[in-house]
Design an enzyme around this catalytic site. Structure first.
Site, PDB file in Angstrom:
ATOM      1  N   ASP A 122       4.001   2.132  -4.247  1.00 56.84           N
ATOM      2  CA  ASP A 122       3.135   2.934  -5.122  1.00 56.84           C
ATOM      3  C   ASP A 122       2.954   2.120  -6.402  1.00 56.84           C
ATOM      4  O   ASP A 122       3.877   2.005  -7.215  1.00 56.84           O
ATOM      5  CB  ASP A 122       3.795   4.287  -5.422  1.00 56.84           C
ATOM      6  CG  ASP A 122       2.960   5.133  -6.379  1.00 56.84           C
ATOM      7  OD1 ASP A 122       1.916   4.640  -6.864  1.00 56.84           O
ATOM      8  OD2 ASP A 122       3.349   6.283  -6.644  1.00 56.84           O
ATOM      9  N   VAL A 123       1.761   1.562  -6.597  1.00 57.41           N
ATOM     10  CA  VAL A 123       1.564   0.651  -7.731  1.00 57.41           C
ATOM     11  C   VAL A 123       1.664   1.345  -9.082  1.00 57.41           C
ATOM     12  O   VAL A 123       1.786   0.691 -10.120  1.00 57.41           O
ATOM     13  CB  VAL A 123       0.210  -0.114  -7.648  1.00 57.41           C
ATOM     14  CG1 VAL A 123       0.157  -1.027  -6.435  1.00 57.41           C
ATOM     15  CG2 VAL A 123      -0.979   0.842  -7.694  1.00 57.41           C
TER      16      VAL A 123
ATOM     17  N   ASN B 263      -5.644  -4.697  -6.480  1.00 55.40           N
ATOM     18  CA  ASN B 263      -6.838  -4.058  -5.933  1.00 55.40           C
ATOM     19  C   ASN B 263      -6.697  -2.552  -5.713  1.00 55.40           C
ATOM     20  O   ASN B 263      -7.698  -1.840  -5.678  1.00 55.40           O
ATOM     21  CB  ASN B 263      -7.178  -4.768  -4.611  1.00 55.40           C
ATOM     22  CG  ASN B 263      -8.142  -3.985  -3.774  1.00 55.40           C
ATOM     23  OD1 ASN B 263      -9.356  -4.008  -4.018  1.00 55.40           O
ATOM     24  ND2 ASN B 263      -7.639  -3.240  -2.796  1.00 55.40           N
TER      25      ASN B 263
ATOM     26  N   TYR C 106     -12.186   7.705 -13.945  1.00 55.36           N
ATOM     27  CA  TYR C 106     -12.400   6.438 -13.234  1.00 55.36           C
ATOM     28  C   TYR C 106     -13.011   5.385 -14.179  1.00 55.36           C
ATOM     29  O   TYR C 106     -12.554   4.245 -14.245  1.00 55.36           O
ATOM     30  CB  TYR C 106     -13.326   6.696 -12.043  1.00 55.36           C
ATOM     31  CG  TYR C 106     -13.486   5.525 -11.102  1.00 55.36           C
ATOM     32  CD1 TYR C 106     -12.484   5.199 -10.202  1.00 55.36           C
ATOM     33  CD2 TYR C 106     -14.649   4.756 -11.094  1.00 55.36           C
ATOM     34  CE1 TYR C 106     -12.622   4.129  -9.328  1.00 55.36           C
ATOM     35  CE2 TYR C 106     -14.805   3.695 -10.221  1.00 55.36           C
ATOM     36  CZ  TYR C 106     -13.791   3.384  -9.336  1.00 55.36           C
ATOM     37  OH  TYR C 106     -13.929   2.320  -8.468  1.00 55.36           O
TER      38      TYR C 106
ATOM     39  N   ASP D  59       0.848  -1.196   0.000  1.00 49.89           N
ATOM     40  CA  ASP D  59       0.000   0.000   0.000  1.00 49.89           C
ATOM     41  C   ASP D  59       0.883   1.246   0.000  1.00 49.89           C
ATOM     42  O   ASP D  59       2.012   1.220   0.481  1.00 49.89           O
ATOM     43  CB  ASP D  59      -0.914   0.014   1.229  1.00 49.89           C
ATOM     44  CG  ASP D  59      -2.185   0.829   0.990  1.00 49.89           C
ATOM     45  OD1 ASP D  59      -3.256   0.212   0.780  1.00 49.89           O
ATOM     46  OD2 ASP D  59      -2.100   2.074   0.989  1.00 49.89           O
TER      47      ASP D  59
ATOM     48  N   LYS E 104     -11.456   1.768 -15.357  1.00 46.41           N
ATOM     49  CA  LYS E 104     -12.079   0.497 -14.968  1.00 46.41           C
ATOM     50  C   LYS E 104     -12.511  -0.330 -16.181  1.00 46.41           C
ATOM     51  O   LYS E 104     -12.430  -1.563 -16.158  1.00 46.41           O
ATOM     52  CB  LYS E 104     -13.248   0.756 -14.019  1.00 46.41           C
ATOM     53  CG  LYS E 104     -12.804   1.354 -12.675  1.00 46.41           C
ATOM     54  CD  LYS E 104     -11.806   0.464 -11.938  1.00 46.41           C
ATOM     55  CE  LYS E 104     -11.467   0.960 -10.546  1.00 46.41           C
ATOM     56  NZ  LYS E 104     -10.526   0.055  -9.856  1.00 46.41           N
TER      57      LYS E 104
HETATM   58  P1  NAI Z   1     -10.006   2.613  -0.093  1.00 49.21           P
HETATM   59  O1  NAI Z   1      -9.577   4.023  -0.339  1.00 49.21           O
HETATM   60  O2  NAI Z   1     -10.642   2.277   1.193  1.00 49.21           O
HETATM   61  O3  NAI Z   1      -8.787   1.616  -0.325  1.00 49.21           O
HETATM   62  C1  NAI Z   1      -7.899   1.786  -1.415  1.00 49.21           C
HETATM   63  C2  NAI Z   1      -6.507   1.400  -0.959  1.00 49.21           C
HETATM   64  O4  NAI Z   1      -5.595   1.600  -2.059  1.00 49.21           O
HETATM   65  C3  NAI Z   1      -6.029   2.279   0.191  1.00 49.21           C
HETATM   66  O5  NAI Z   1      -5.471   1.494   1.217  1.00 49.21           O
HETATM   67  C4  NAI Z   1      -5.011   3.193  -0.459  1.00 49.21           C
HETATM   68  O6  NAI Z   1      -4.022   3.648   0.429  1.00 49.21           O
HETATM   69  C5  NAI Z   1      -4.459   2.293  -1.560  1.00 49.21           C
HETATM   70  N1  NAI Z   1      -3.805   3.036  -2.640  1.00 49.21           N
HETATM   71  C6  NAI Z   1      -4.206   4.195  -3.233  1.00 49.21           C
HETATM   72  N2  NAI Z   1      -3.301   4.587  -4.153  1.00 49.21           N
HETATM   73  C7  NAI Z   1      -2.318   3.654  -4.153  1.00 49.21           C
HETATM   74  C8  NAI Z   1      -1.116   3.495  -4.877  1.00 49.21           C
HETATM   75  N3  NAI Z   1      -0.723   4.407  -5.798  1.00 49.21           N
HETATM   76  N4  NAI Z   1      -0.339   2.420  -4.628  1.00 49.21           N
HETATM   77  C9  NAI Z   1      -0.707   1.510  -3.678  1.00 49.21           C
HETATM   78  N5  NAI Z   1      -1.817   1.611  -2.953  1.00 49.21           N
HETATM   79  C10 NAI Z   1      -2.631   2.667  -3.182  1.00 49.21           C
HETATM   80  O7  NAI Z   1     -10.979   2.267  -1.312  1.00 49.21           O
HETATM   81  P2  NAI Z   1     -11.615   0.863  -1.778  1.00 49.21           P
HETATM   82  O8  NAI Z   1     -13.008   1.141  -2.098  1.00 49.21           O
HETATM   83  O9  NAI Z   1     -11.292  -0.209  -0.844  1.00 49.21           O
HETATM   84  O10 NAI Z   1     -10.847   0.620  -3.159  1.00 49.21           O
HETATM   85  C11 NAI Z   1     -10.290  -0.643  -3.521  1.00 49.21           C
HETATM   86  C12 NAI Z   1     -10.619  -0.923  -4.961  1.00 49.21           C
HETATM   87  O11 NAI Z   1     -12.028  -1.144  -5.083  1.00 49.21           O
HETATM   88  C13 NAI Z   1     -10.288   0.208  -5.915  1.00 49.21           C
HETATM   89  O12 NAI Z   1      -9.697  -0.328  -7.089  1.00 49.21           O
HETATM   90  C14 NAI Z   1     -11.650   0.817  -6.207  1.00 49.21           C
HETATM   91  O13 NAI Z   1     -11.669   1.474  -7.454  1.00 49.21           O
HETATM   92  C15 NAI Z   1     -12.510  -0.429  -6.198  1.00 49.21           C
HETATM   93  N6  NAI Z   1     -13.945  -0.210  -6.055  1.00 49.21           N
HETATM   94  C16 NAI Z   1     -14.472   0.364  -4.931  1.00 49.21           C
HETATM   95  C17 NAI Z   1     -15.836   0.548  -4.827  1.00 49.21           C
HETATM   96  C18 NAI Z   1     -16.458   1.182  -3.618  1.00 49.21           C
HETATM   97  O14 NAI Z   1     -17.667   1.520  -3.653  1.00 49.21           O
HETATM   98  N7  NAI Z   1     -15.741   1.369  -2.530  1.00 49.21           N
HETATM   99  C19 NAI Z   1     -16.754   0.136  -5.896  1.00 49.21           C
HETATM  100  C20 NAI Z   1     -16.097  -0.467  -7.016  1.00 49.21           C
HETATM  101  C21 NAI Z   1     -14.749  -0.640  -7.083  1.00 49.21           C
END
Ligand code: NAI
Length: 284
Positions: A63-64, A90, A156, A37, A160
Site C-alpha cells: 500500500d503506497v 505510478n 484528484y 500493488d 496531481k
Molecule cells: P488502474 O486502476 O487500472 O491501475 C491503478 C493501479 O494502482 C491498480 O493496479 C491498483 O490496484 C493500484 N493501486 C491503487 N491503490 C494503491 C495503493 N494504495 N497502493 C498500491 N497500489 C495501488 O488505473 P490507471 O489508470 O492505470 O492508473 C495508473 C496511474 O495513471 C494513476 O496514477 C492515475 O491517476 C494515472 N492516470 C490515469 C489516467 C487514465 O485515464 N486512466 C489518466 C491520467 C493519469
C-alpha cells in the site's frame, strides 16, 4: 538511461492499467521487474503473466500510502535484485465530488495514494539510486489533470498538481547534484484502464458513505466513456520509453489537450480569471 537489458525496474500500481503496460514494456526491454500493488490477486496474475514470458519478477503486495510498506518494498528490492535503475511511481486512484462535499476520508485516501505514495517512493528509493551511482530514471505518474483544472474532481486535481510540482523540484535538485538519475512526469489524458473502478482499492477505514450527487454521477458516466475510449496502455508505455531514452521531462500523451494547459497559463500571465472549463467532445 539508454541501457535497459538486465536493469531493475520498480513499478507501483503495476498489477493493472498503465503500470502493467509499463511492466510489459520493461519485460520486452529485458529488464528485471519489481511489481508493487495493493490488489493481491491482480498482482499475482500480472507477475505470473510476465514470468510466463520469461521475465524475472518480484511481486510485493504494497500500500503506497503507508511509508513503512514502501520502505519494505525498497528493502525487498535490494535483497532480491541488489539495485534499482528505473522507478515508476505510478499507483493512483480517482476521486470525485466538489471541494466542499468531498469527505475528509476522500481527501485522505486520494492524497494518501496519489501524493504521499509518490513522496514515500522518492524517500525510499532515491538515496538507493544515488548510492548505486549508475544511470537511472524516475517516472512519476501525474495526469493532464496536474496541469489543468476540471471542476468536480478536486481531490484528484490537487494530488496531481502536487505530483507535477514534486517532480519539477526533484528534477532541479538532481540537476544541481549532476546526478546520473533523470526524471520525467507522465501527464496522460484518458487511457483505457480501470481507473473509474478505483473504489475497489479503498481501505475500509477510509470509506465514504455519501452517495454521489446526480451532477457527480453524470460526470462520472461521461468520464467512464472517455476512459473506455482512451489510449491503450501499450501506447502510453511506448511513449514513456521514448521519453526515458530522450531524457524528456514532461510526457504529455495527448497533444490535443495542450490547448487547455496553454489557456490556463495565459490566464495566469494575463492576470485573468481561470479559463471556463470546456468538457472534451463526447464519445459515442
Ligand atoms: P488502474 O486502476 O487500472 O491501475 C491503478 C493501479 O494502482 C491498480 O493496479 C491498483 O490496484 C493500484 N493501486 C491503487 N491503490 C494503491 C495503493 N494504495 N497502493 C498500491 N497500489 C495501488 O488505473 P490507471 O489508470 O492505470 O492508473 C495508473 C496511474 O495513471 C494513476 O496514477 C492515475 O491517476 C494515472 N492516470 C490515469 C489516467 C487514465 O485515464 N486512466 C489518466 C491520467 C493519469
Amino acid at each position: 538511461m539508454q541501457e535497459f537489458q538486465g536493469k531493475v525496474a520498480v513499478i507501483t500500481g503495476g498489477a493493472s492499467g498503465i503500470g502493467l503496460g509499463l511492466a510489459r514494456r520493461c519485460a520486452t526491454e529485458g529488464m528485471r521487474i519489481v511489481l508493487a500493488d495493493i490488489e493481491a490477486a491482480a498482482l499475482t496474475r500480472a507477475a505470473d503473466e510476465l514470468r510466463a514470458g520469461g521475465a524475472q519478477v518480484l511481486a510485493v503486495p504494497t500500500d503506497v500510502a503507508q511509508a513503512a510498506a514502501v520502505d519494505e518494498l525498497a528493502r525487498q528490492t535490494m535483497d532480491h535484485f541488489g539495485a534499482v535503475h528505473l522507478l515508476c511511481n505510478n499507483a493512483g486512484v480517482g476521486g470525485g465530488g466538489t471541494v466542499w462535499e468531498s469527505s475528509l476520508a476522500d481527501w485522505q485516501w486520494v492524497l494518501g495514494v496519489n501524493l504521499w505514495g509518490v513522496i514515500h517512493g522518492l524517500r525510499a528509493f532515491v538515496p538507493l539510486m544515488l548510492n548505486g551511482d549508475s544511470a537511472g530514471h524516475i517516472v512519476n505518474t501525474a495526469s493532464i489533470a496536474g496541469l489543468t483544472v476540471t471542476p468536480g474532481i478536486g481531490t484528484y486535481t490537487v494530488s496531481k498538481h502536487a505530483v507535477v510540482a514534486l517532480s519539477e523540484t526533484l528534477y532541479q535538485e538532481l540537476a544541481q547534484r549532476k546526478a546520473k538519475i533523470k526524471v520525467s512526469v507522465l501527464c496522460p489524458g484518458f487511457v483505457n484502464t480501470r481507473i473509474m473502478d478505483s473504489e475497489r482499492n479503498r481501505p475500509a477505514a477510509l470509506r465514504s458513505d455519501q452517495p454521489a450527487s446526480p451532477r457527480l454521477a453524470t460526470m462520472q458516466d461521461r468520464m467512464r466513456q472517455e476512459v473506455e475510449a482512451g489510449q491503450s496502455t501499450e501506447r502510453v508505455a511506448a511513449t514513456v520509453f521514448a521519453a526515458i531514452r530522450a531524457e524528456q521531462f514532461y510526457i504529455l500523451t495527448h497533444p490535443e489537450m495542450k490547448a487547455s494547459v496553454q489557456a490556463r497559463m495565459d490566464s495566469i500571465l494575463t492576470d485573468s480569471d481561470p479559463p471556463r472549463f470546456v468538457p472534451p467532445p463526447q464519445h459515442a
